[in-house]
Design an enzyme around this catalytic site. Structure first.
Site, short mmCIF file in Angstrom:
data_model
loop_
_atom_site.label_atom_id
_atom_site.label_comp_id
_atom_site.label_asym_id
_atom_site.label_seq_id
_atom_site.Cartn_x
_atom_site.Cartn_y
_atom_site.Cartn_z
N ALA A 1 -77.28 90.69 0.05
CA ALA A 1 -78.77 90.41 -1.24
C ALA A 1 -78.24 90.97 -2.72
CB ALA A 1 -79.66 90.94 -0.64
N GLU B 1 -73.65 86.76 -6.03
CA GLU B 1 -72.81 86.06 -5.45
C GLU B 1 -73.17 84.52 -6.84
OE1 GLU B 1 -76.16 84.80 -3.21
OE2 GLU B 1 -75.18 86.78 -3.14
N ASP C 1 -63.94 75.47 -45.91
CA ASP C 1 -63.89 74.45 -47.38
C ASP C 1 -65.07 74.06 -48.00
OD1 ASP C 1 -60.68 73.38 -46.11
OD2 ASP C 1 -61.79 71.96 -44.49
N ASP D 1 -60.68 69.77 -41.68
CA ASP D 1 -60.80 67.95 -41.64
C ASP D 1 -59.51 67.49 -41.40
OD1 ASP D 1 -60.54 68.25 -44.52
OD2 ASP D 1 -61.87 67.35 -44.99
N ASP E 1 -54.67 70.45 -40.98
CA ASP E 1 -55.56 71.30 -40.78
C ASP E 1 -55.09 72.22 -39.29
OD1 ASP E 1 -56.14 71.82 -43.13
OD2 ASP E 1 -58.23 71.01 -42.93
N GLU F 1 -83.15 97.01 -4.41
CA GLU F 1 -82.97 97.09 -2.61
C GLU F 1 -82.28 98.28 -2.77
OE1 GLU F 1 -81.75 93.16 -2.27
OE2 GLU F 1 -83.53 92.60 -4.16
N ASN G 1 -83.92 88.02 -1.97
CA ASN G 1 -83.01 88.02 -2.99
C ASN G 1 -83.30 86.26 -3.02
OD1 ASN G 1 -79.98 88.12 -3.94
ND2 ASN G 1 -80.14 86.34 -2.07
N THR H 1 -86.20 85.93 -5.97
CA THR H 1 -86.61 86.91 -7.00
C THR H 1 -85.34 86.88 -8.22
OG1 THR H 1 -86.35 89.14 -6.17
CG2 THR H 1 -87.87 88.54 -6.49
#
Length: 971
Positions: free
Chosen positions: A308, A312, A354, A691, A695, A760, A798, A801
């Site tokens: 918990a 993960e 530009d 563009d 570039d 926890e 776990n 919440t």
């Protein structure tokens, strides 16, 4: 069946063919069933696409669902929990298997449910990435149904006639039909760094890949020139496909943010495992464990705590949050190609932009024509060829489209003739198209430029401005209508010139017409057109011409000169560039491109956010500084540095220059790369727009390369990390804001998850250590092992919440004013010492509040209570769940009150309400009471639980208030 093309076989079967590089182009086209002049029909192209499949390289096969399900159980802690469940079942079986093994069944169910949630999150992230990929697909221009159209490169088929131009990405392997100064960058295929000059002439014998000069290949880029080619291979049948067969799929790039999240998860996991081991040892010692069942209870407690407390699901939640943010950017015309670039964008400290089309509207309009005999003003703006020619007129390029003060009808025939020659010459040295839109569909295919009423532009907007202007001066269109083009020297950003070899009707000699930057063109001119006469361009006349250019530039016009010379009819196209000298100067045009009205506000917003704006343009320095001053990029009168001046600087002086100068004019593409390198060496995070094909190196080097979606080439789009759908600078600033919001939301859910999980850990650890203090030690009622929370309750917390509130915070609207603070430093950690202090303090408050609640209702301890252990533990369990839900509100900001914009996120409140409903159910529903070891609570119990849980909110509000008092400027 597809309609047969004239003179072409009606059947098409994609059979292996001889090497097309050693066959005549017409023969190749005939075998492929296509007329090079008209291209395939749309119906035939669709049939071939269905037969051959899409023009795509083989990708990694999708991971099957069963594998994705198994991946949810790969975490070692989850595996350990399942082992503990198996041991619990074994002990239950050994001890006569009476009743139902509730703990084992519930824990297994929660693990499966967590896996389902993880699978759903992973699927959401995958779908978001797939949608993002579809937004940035490469496009190709082809001939179909005798029209030039733009299609997805994935839809190219054998027999398609490609229309190639500078900046295009070659979409498939193709045999050249024609080529004019065509150079192709093939380094991605052959490793050759120099662009290869192509020629449509058939090869005498088979040649190595890099020497097949009459072929172009998928994955390469047109660096210069124009050409046409017939597609001979698509997908895995291309040369790039042959290489793909030899390669294993590459792994996805791991970003710094992902590495930091993985590091935090790993460190936190090891820490929590250590704490869980300590908890198990202390629980075993304090409770004097003697039976296998007691040992299993302690084992389940420790492993459940570890499962918990370790977030993960962080990587999956991170991907979903980034994906949601990227989709929000796409709705604002900022398409980010990779998820992690969205977070990087929020860190930008410099935006180098530009001018044309980004800071301005890219509605290029010729408003002034200056020749030896005077000046002509053209009215009207945009691409609608409507307006009139007037004599004279004052004023700058404000985009109004009027004639200016003092303009009168043009009656001077000599001036009108000279102006007509200038506009006619610019229309001949030109690759753009101006077409009328009929019934909502443009002639010549899908437009790649802008539209204005019933007219649309294809090609370069500056060249299109000549075509529009020619319609405004009587007789100009008729003057050039009979000319035939015989060859050209394409424009490049290095040459800053474009020439066309034309055959005038009824004349013996041909003409070479050249247009380009006046400072480049004038040195190549030796004569001047004055009416019907050609006179020497002496020093006085040259100075006058340069003065005209300077005057137009000061009025914020972009300038282009036009010149010509007579050449022999038998002049070969390969010698054209050598004849761009001894030209007759015709005159110069002043082109306006009005600033976008929203840009000035966007620049001011960027400055407020501590972001420096730089303008990098090929325009004249005076024009550049004038527009930069008007937009608020620099103070009026600020200096501009030219590309030539940049080339003369060493590395140290270049870095010093980029620290103080924000306007760069007459720059070449390599200068952009110099500027990016210098800024990054100073520690800046640089966003750079571009563009053109040249570039691409600068965009690839920049932290956030930004390509133009409308005017940008396919090569720049492939090199960039973000594409602007509207070519608008204001969109970049809006994307920066969204990037900062994304980063803030990542910090929000990290702050929430880590502090809640720490609550926890503190509850269980302190509950075991202080069991005697809070009354747990003497509260056993049939339980040989007494702990503050059961393993099933920890896993429930776990489940309820973690994911829901964290995902809801990922879409939280802007809480703090993200543009009121400077950019985040490139080395600033997302989880810094300040956040860790907050995580530990909130976790400790949660643990103390939970244990005090248990103590209030238990006999003994600090406060004398009268309830049994099940009720007291249920009250503590409820307090911890509610405390985490209160912590959702805390975590939306480190400094701003939770009551600020409290109700703007309906998803967040939905997650909170759902959490409360589920907690009430687990406490009050009988079968859930059995599963999770809870008991019903009366109103007094609920009131105490809510009150104790809210201490988390009041503690953090006090901390934030004290911070705002100490830091009034940052409040």
């Amino acid at each position: 069946m597809a309609t047969p093309q004239p003179g072409i076989p009606s059947s098409y079967v994609p059979l292996p063919a001889p090497d097309p590089s050693v066959r005549a182009a017409d023969d190749v086209a005939r075998d492929l069933g296509v007329d090079p002049a008209t291209g395939l029909t749309a119906a035939e192209a669709a049939r071939r696409l269905a037969a051959d499949g899409p023009n795509e390289l083989r990708s990694r096969p999708p991971v099957p669902l069963w594998r994705k399900v198994l991946d949810q159980f790969q975490d070692p802690l989850v595996a350990l929990l399942l082992v503990a469940v198996a041991i619990s079942l074994a002990v239950w079986w050994v001890e006569d298997a009476h009743g139902v093994p509730v703990d084992a069944v519930v824990i297994a169910a929660i693990v499966v449910l967590n896996a389902v949630l993880g699978l759903v999150q992973t699927r959401k992230a995958e779908n978001a990435v797939a949608a993002l990929r579809s937004m940035t697909e490469a496009m190709s221009t082809v001939l179909r149904d005798e029209r030039r159209v733009t299609v997805r490169s994935a839809e190219l088929v054998r027999g398609d006639v490609l229309v190639l131009a500078e900046g295009d990405a070659v979409g498939a392997d193709a045999r050249l039909l024609s080529a004019t100064a065509l150079r192709v960058q093939e380094s991605s295929l052959t490793g050759e760094s120099e662009a290869v000059l192509k020629d449509a002439a058939v090869l005498a014998a088979p040649a190595p890949l890099g020497d097949r000069f009459d072929m172009v290949f998928k994955g390469t880029a047109v660096a210069q020139g124009v050409g046409r080619a017939v597609v001979v291979a698509t997908g895995m049948d291309t040369q790039m496909g042959a290489i793909a067969r030899l390669l294993d799929s590459t792994e996805e790039e791991v970003t710094p943010l992902q590495r930091e999240i993985a590091h935090v998860s790993r460190v936190l996991g090891l820490t929590v495992i250590g704490i869980a081991v300590v908890v198990m040892v202390l629980a075993a010692v304090v409770n004097e464990v003697r039976t296998p069942a007691d040992l299993v209870t302690v084992l389940l407690l420790g492993v459940s705590l570890a499962v918990a407390a370790v977030p993960e699901g962080l990587p999956a939640i991170l991907s979903v949050v980034l994906a949601v943010g990227v989709q929000a950017m796409a709705r604002r015309n900022a398409v980010v190609k990779k998820l992690h670039s969205a977070e990087t964008l929020g860190s930008a400290s410099v935006i180098a932009s530009d001018k044309t089309g980004t800071l301005t509207k890219n509605e290029m309009t010729i408003q002034r024509v200056v020749t030896a005999s005077g000046e002509v003003t053209l009215t009207g703006v945009g691409y609608r060829p409507e307006g009139e020619a007037l004599l004279g007129g004052e004023g700058g390029g404000d985009g109004s489209g009027g004639g200016g003060a003092g303009a009168v009808p043009l009656t001077d025939e000599r001036l009108a003739q000279e102006a007509s020659m200038v506009l006619g010459g610019g229309s001949l040295a030109n690759d753009a198209q101006l077409t009328r839109v009929d019934d909502g569909s443009p002639e010549g295919g899908q437009p790649d430029g802008a539209a204005d009423g019933g007219w649309t532009v294809q090609g370069d907007p500056t060249e299109a401005a000549f075509l529009v202007a020619a319609h405004k001066l009587a007789g100009t269109v008729d003057r050039v209508s009979g000319f035939e083009r015989r060859g050209e020297v394409p424009f490049t950003s290095e040459r800053k010139l474009m020439s066309a070899l034309v055959d005038p009707p009824g004349e013996g000699a041909w003409a070479l017409v050249t247009k380009g930057a006046p400072d480049v063109l004038l040195p190549r001119c030796t004569d001047l057109q004055v009416g019907d006469d050609v006179v020497p361009l002496d020093d006085d006349r040259r100075a006058a011409a340069l003065a005209d250019v300077e005057r137009l530039s000061r009025q914020a016009y972009r300038t282009l000169g036009v010149a010509y010379r007579r050449v022999p009819e038998d002049l070969g196209t390969e010698a054209l560039e050598e004849h761009e000298s001894d030209l007759v100067y015709l005159g110069v045009v002043g082109i306006i491109d009005p600033p976008r009205p929203e840009v000035a506000a966007a620049v001011a917003e960027a400055h407020r956010a501590g972001i420096r704006i730089m303008m990098i343009t090929g325009d004249h320095p005076v024009t550049a500084t004038r527009i930069a001053g008007d937009l608020g990029i620099v103070e009026p009168g600020a200096p501009a540095v030219t590309g030539t001046e940049l080339d003369a600087l060493d590395a140290a002086r270049l870095r010093e220059t980029t620290r103080t100068v924000s306007v760069y004019a007459r720059v070449a593409p390599q200068n952009k790369l110099q500027i990016v390198d210098a800024l990054q060496a100073d520690g800046h995070v640089v966003a750079m727009t571009g563009d053109g094909v040249n570039d691409a190196p600068a965009l690839k080097t920049a932290d956030i390369g930004v390509a133009m979606g409308i005017t940008g080439t396919e090569v720049t789009k492939e090199s960039a990390k973000m594409i602007l759908g509207d070519d608008n600078f204001a969109t970049i600033v809006a994307a920066v804001r969204q990037g900062r919001v994304i980063f803030d939301n990542i910090k929000k859910f990290l702050r929430y998850l880590l502090s809640s999980n720490m609550g926890e850990v503190c509850t269980v650890l302190l509950g075991v250590v202080l069991a005697g203090v809070v009354g747990l030690e003497g509260a056993a009622s049939g339980e040989s092992v007494v702990v503050p929370l059961l393993a099933t309750q920890i896993l429930w917390i776990n489940l309820v919440t973690d994911s829901g509130p964290a995902l809801a915070m990922g879409v939280d609207p802007e809480t703090d004013d993200v543009m009121a603070r400077p950019p985040r430093g490139p080395h600033e950690r997302i989880i810094d010492a300040r956040m860790w202090r907050g995580v530990l303090s909130i976790g400790l408050v949660m643990g103390v509040a939970t244990l005090l609640t248990i103590d209030i209702f238990l006999p003994g301890g600090l406060v004398e209570g009268g309830d049994d252990l099940t009720v007291a533990r249920t009250a503590g369990f409820t307090t911890l769940v509610l405390a985490q839900l209160f912590n959702v509100l805390n975590s939306r900001s480190e400094t701003t009150s939770a009551f600020h914009k409290m109700f703007v996120n309906r998803w967040l409140w939905g997650a909170i309400v759902l959490g409360v409903v589920l907690q009430v159910a687990v406490v009050e529903v009988p079968f859930l009471q059995v599963a999770f070891g809870t008991a019903s609570l009366d109103l007094a119990h609920w009131a105490v639980a809510v009150g104790m849980a809210s201490s988390v909110l009041w503690f953090d509000e006090l901390r934030k208030l004290l911070w705002r008092v100490r830091h009034p400027a940052g409040a």
